[in-house]
Design a protein around this motif. Structure first.
Motif: not given
Length: 236
Positions: A66, A69, A165, A167-170, A195-196
């Motif tokens: 996070l 990234p 957070r 969902e912010d990991i891509h 969630r990821i």
């Protein structure tokens, strides 16, 4: 130890003892584990990595992903913890029992309890698990218990906490869980993978919390296959 030779056939492998673990003292300053990891990579001249974290190391890996990234090629989380995750009554009880042993000066008892909890797990008997592994983990626990406390040392967490957070990991992500681990960690692995974005969750049969230590050949194969899919089979 059992990952170094196997993964080094195709990758440069870097491992470290976090502050307060193994041979690394806690020091006397405020710090963040994920920033320490970035500083280590900077010192080695490495910009981008496949990041593998187990248990508490999984929490550090998620924080790193996070915070930085652009430095993460892919993420492997093995029975991970996550900063900011709701604390289950199961974990609270485990911590309370360990602390009770330590308050009474019984480090051996505390280590044995932790082995029973994390190596054997709630669904097996001690005789079902390698005695050598149980002894090894007990020795590691004893090393941590005798690590000197350091005034001023404080781990500063990532803010906002990672659990809010995910969902912010891509980065491409693989989440592993043992089917004999405590239910809290199995549920957490499911939540993280759900969630990821596009994360994969795999359940490893007949293993508790320490997947890479108890089933190194299985772990190495799964991680090796996952990394190969991210690199197109090229060594990195």
């Amino acid at each position: 130890d059992r990952q170094i030779v196997a993964l080094s056939r195709h990758y440069k492998v870097i491992r470290c003892d976090l502050r307060g673990f193994g041979k690394t003292p806690r020091g006397t300053v405020r710090f963040s584990h994920y920033r320490d990891a970035a500083a280590l990579l900077d010192s080695l001249g490495i910009q981008k990595v496949h990041l593998v974290g187990a248990s508490f190391g999984g929490s550090v890996a998620v924080d790193f992903a996070l915070a930085y990234p652009e430095r993460v090629r892919s993420l492997v989380l093995c029975a991970p913890a996550v900063s900011g995750a709701p604390r289950s009554s199961e974990i609270t009880t485990i911590d309370s029992v360990e602390e009770a042993f330590l308050r009474n000066g019984d480090r051996v008892g505390a280590a044995a309890f932790m082995v029973r909890t994390w190596v054997v797990g709630p669904f097996r008997r001690p005789e079902d698990v390698s005695g050598a592994l149980q002894q090894q983990v007990a020795e590691l626990q004893m090393q941590n218990y005798v690590m000197p406390e350091s005034a001023g040392a404080e781990n500063v967490p990532l803010e906002p906490r990672a659990f809010t957070r995910l969902e912010d990991i891509h980065a491409p992500t693989l989440v592993l869980a043992g089917d004999k681990d405590i239910p809290s960690f199995q549920s957490l692995a499911t939540s993280i993978a759900g969630r990821i974005p596009h994360a994969m969750r795999m359940t490893i049969p007949n293993v508790a919390h320490l997947i890479n230590m108890e089933k190194p050949e299985v772990f190495n194969r799964i991680v090796g296959d996952f990394l190969a899919n991210q690199t197109g089979g090229q060594d990195v």
